[in-house]
Design a protein around this motif. Sequence first.
Motif, short mmCIF file in Angstrom:
data_model
loop_
_atom_site.label_atom_id
_atom_site.label_comp_id
_atom_site.label_asym_id
_atom_site.label_seq_id
_atom_site.Cartn_x
_atom_site.Cartn_y
_atom_site.Cartn_z
N GLY A 20 0.96 -1.14 -0.04
CA GLY A 20 0.01 0.18 -0.08
C GLY A 20 0.80 1.37 -0.14
O GLY A 20 2.01 1.33 0.23
N ASN A 21 0.22 2.37 -0.33
CA ASN A 21 0.93 3.60 -0.52
C ASN A 21 1.49 4.09 0.88
O ASN A 21 2.45 4.94 1.05
CB ASN A 21 0.17 4.83 -1.11
CG ASN A 21 0.83 5.94 -1.61
OD1 ASN A 21 2.17 5.79 -2.01
ND2 ASN A 21 0.24 6.99 -1.26
N HIS A 22 0.70 3.93 1.89
CA HIS A 22 0.97 4.57 3.39
C HIS A 22 2.38 3.93 3.63
O HIS A 22 2.42 2.66 3.48
CB HIS A 22 -0.21 4.25 4.43
CG HIS A 22 0.13 5.22 5.52
ND1 HIS A 22 0.74 4.96 6.62
CD2 HIS A 22 -0.73 6.39 5.68
CE1 HIS A 22 0.68 5.69 7.63
NE2 HIS A 22 -0.08 6.89 7.17
N ALA A 282 -6.26 8.66 -1.71
CA ALA A 282 -7.75 8.73 -1.43
C ALA A 282 -8.02 7.49 -0.32
O ALA A 282 -7.89 6.41 -0.38
CB ALA A 282 -8.67 8.44 -2.50
N ILE A 283 -8.42 8.13 0.91
CA ILE A 283 -8.86 7.14 1.80
C ILE A 283 -10.49 7.30 2.14
O ILE A 283 -10.94 8.53 2.66
CB ILE A 283 -8.12 7.36 3.11
CG1 ILE A 283 -6.71 7.20 2.98
CG2 ILE A 283 -8.72 6.77 4.32
CD1 ILE A 283 -5.62 7.54 4.11
N ALA A 284 -11.02 6.31 1.81
CA ALA A 284 -12.53 6.63 1.61
C ALA A 284 -13.27 5.62 2.56
O ALA A 284 -12.80 4.41 3.25
CB ALA A 284 -13.18 6.14 0.20
N ILE A 400 -4.69 6.59 -8.58
CA ILE A 400 -5.19 6.39 -7.22
C ILE A 400 -4.33 5.58 -6.67
O ILE A 400 -3.82 4.50 -7.12
CB ILE A 400 -6.64 5.68 -7.23
CG1 ILE A 400 -7.67 6.75 -7.95
CG2 ILE A 400 -7.12 5.48 -5.94
CD1 ILE A 400 -7.88 8.07 -7.42
N GLN A 401 -3.61 5.96 -5.43
CA GLN A 401 -2.83 5.20 -4.75
C GLN A 401 -3.41 4.43 -3.12
O GLN A 401 -3.49 5.32 -2.25
CB GLN A 401 -1.51 6.00 -4.32
CG GLN A 401 -0.94 6.61 -5.55
CD GLN A 401 0.11 7.67 -5.25
OE1 GLN A 401 1.35 7.36 -5.62
NE2 GLN A 401 0.04 8.62 -4.30
N PRO A 402 -4.06 3.66 -3.34
CA PRO A 402 -4.44 2.87 -2.03
C PRO A 402 -3.44 3.13 -0.92
O PRO A 402 -2.35 2.35 -1.06
CB PRO A 402 -5.15 1.48 -2.37
CG PRO A 402 -5.10 1.49 -3.75
CD PRO A 402 -3.84 2.50 -4.45
N SER A 403 -4.14 3.63 0.35
CA SER A 403 -3.29 3.53 1.35
C SER A 403 -2.93 1.98 1.91
O SER A 403 -1.56 2.02 2.41
CB SER A 403 -4.15 4.05 2.47
OG SER A 403 -5.26 2.94 2.83
N VAL A 405 -3.29 -2.38 0.71
CA VAL A 405 -4.06 -3.16 -0.22
C VAL A 405 -4.05 -4.58 0.32
O VAL A 405 -3.20 -5.01 1.03
CB VAL A 405 -3.16 -3.13 -1.72
CG1 VAL A 405 -3.56 -1.71 -2.51
CG2 VAL A 405 -1.61 -3.17 -1.66
N PRO A 406 -5.09 -5.22 0.04
CA PRO A 406 -6.23 -4.93 -0.98
C PRO A 406 -7.43 -3.96 -0.33
O PRO A 406 -7.96 -3.23 -1.06
CB PRO A 406 -7.14 -6.22 -1.37
CG PRO A 406 -6.79 -7.20 -0.05
CD PRO A 406 -5.32 -6.69 0.38
N GLY A 407 -7.33 -3.87 0.99
CA GLY A 407 -8.46 -3.18 1.75
C GLY A 407 -8.80 -1.61 1.34
O GLY A 407 -9.98 -1.31 1.08
N GLY A 408 -7.60 -0.85 1.01
CA GLY A 408 -7.65 0.76 0.63
C GLY A 408 -8.27 0.48 -0.73
O GLY A 408 -8.90 1.41 -1.21
N LEU A 409 -7.91 -0.06 -1.66
CA LEU A 409 -8.41 -0.15 -2.87
C LEU A 409 -9.89 -0.72 -3.14
O LEU A 409 -10.83 -0.10 -3.77
CB LEU A 409 -7.76 -1.20 -3.98
CG LEU A 409 -8.02 -1.23 -5.53
CD1 LEU A 409 -7.88 -0.13 -6.22
CD2 LEU A 409 -7.21 -2.41 -6.22
N LYS A 410 -10.19 -1.80 -2.35
CA LYS A 410 -11.81 -2.02 -2.10
C LYS A 410 -12.44 -0.71 -1.64
O LYS A 410 -13.66 -0.72 -2.25
CB LYS A 410 -11.76 -3.20 -1.21
CG LYS A 410 -13.05 -3.81 -1.32
CD LYS A 410 -13.43 -4.95 -0.31
CE LYS A 410 -14.92 -5.67 -0.49
NZ LYS A 410 -15.89 -4.49 -0.09
N ASP A 411 -12.04 -0.03 -0.57
CA ASP A 411 -12.78 0.93 -0.18
C ASP A 411 -13.12 2.10 -1.39
O ASP A 411 -14.17 2.53 -1.47
CB ASP A 411 -12.17 1.72 0.94
CG ASP A 411 -11.88 0.95 2.18
OD1 ASP A 411 -12.88 0.19 2.37
OD2 ASP A 411 -11.22 1.16 3.15
N PHE A 412 -12.17 2.41 -2.19
CA PHE A 412 -12.29 3.13 -3.27
C PHE A 412 -13.09 2.87 -4.05
O PHE A 412 -13.98 3.51 -4.62
CB PHE A 412 -10.83 3.60 -3.78
CG PHE A 412 -11.03 4.59 -4.82
CD1 PHE A 412 -10.59 6.12 -4.63
CD2 PHE A 412 -11.05 4.52 -6.27
CE1 PHE A 412 -10.64 7.19 -5.57
CE2 PHE A 412 -11.18 5.43 -7.25
CZ PHE A 412 -11.02 6.85 -6.74
#
Length: 455
Positions: A20-22, A282-284, A400-403, A405-412
């Motif tokens: 993830g990006n974070h 993006a953190i959704a 888009i850079q999910p914080s 993964v896979p959770g952050g991508l799924k949220d977006f």
Amino acid sequence: MAIDPSRGKMHLGAFIHPTGNHIAAWLHPEAQIDAGQNFRHYCQLAQMAEAAKFDMMFLADAVAVRDGKQEALSRWPQYMAYFEPVTLLSGVAAVTEHIGVVSTATTSYNEPYNVARKFASLDLISGGRAGWNVVTSANLSEAFNFGREAHYEHGERYDRAEEFFDVVKGLWDSWEDDAFIRDRSTGRYYDPAKLHALNHKGEHFSVRGPLNVARSPQGHPVIFQAGASEPGKELAARTAEGVFVAGYTLEGAQAFYADLKGRMPKYGRDPDHLKVMPGLNAIAGRTEKEAREKHAYLQSLIHHAVGLEVLSNALAGFDLEGLDPDGPLPPDVYDIVPKGSTSAFRNVTRWAKEENLTIRQLYMRFAGARGQRTLVGSGSQIADNMAEWFLNRGVDGFLIQPSHVPGGLKDFIDHVVPELQERGLFRTDYEGTTLRDNLGLPKPVNRWAARESVA
């Protein structure tokens, strides 16, 4: 600025960092902890992004293990051990059908023939979905793996990059589109008149060619570039079809967008044939409160040693250890002339000056997304912001850079993509079979065929 209703659809890329990006993504219990060595992990992410109709999956790269303080690096595994991206994306291409597969390859520590061959092969394997992100190395450690005692100077890196690109693009024209006859009745496999040697001799490279890979369905891979320096913008205006860049304010994004596209006509290029896609962390969440809780949790995982190391890297290696973390940057930082990423250095020092941020505040802001813009909110709130930037000509889309993964991508995908689709700002199905089709880019004409046509 008045909103232009004719903007059409924005483009989305999924920038996949291993966990993830974070900076602390690997510590998140929902992150794939062994991501750098887990092929199925990348396949899953590509298939998720493809189901959501993303234009591309993008992977960064470096050709060295990072140097630095081991106390910090042992707590920051991102990009320490991971797959070579073209090899990885060749496997990903086999389990996807529509999504683009895009990777970085440095012009500083590669040879043009090797890069041309790898990406031409990826383009054929994927059926015309490959892209090459052309970069000059910012990682000073890479020099020591390629027979050098020091990194190239900034200007020399870009001079080399320009010639490198010209050679690669020339090699991609080695075979004309209809060169392969494959006629058993005549015993002729290809037309010799449609095979061309490059015969390049320049300041940095001497490459005869031709390339031993045929042209792909999209002519050649889509060309991306990252960087916002003056040489970088000029190179992008001449060569790039997509630009990945850091953007922080709409006004700044609009100025960059207008500047970059305004340079293209002097190279005989249509400004619509380049897509500007800044990074977006993006953190959704279902609600703003939920999203902020997710972000706060990730921030709480940042180790002090890691924060200092990341900030030191952005400041051209300036050693921050022993300084008061709740005090300002020392004055001599501002005298540094960086040899690596100049944009990161400029942004961090600007924040420090303009907002009087402490060392701790700087690394907490920079480390989480490495300087990329962060949006935290509900799907509707994030879509509002993305729409504002897109409709007001600050961007053509986002990387888009999910914080994590896979959770952050799924949220977006769950919270933001439906909002964009409902507003008519993002596709509900792919436009074509190649990456060029989906980005609305023309297929390049083979230079030799064009000359024959004129003749």
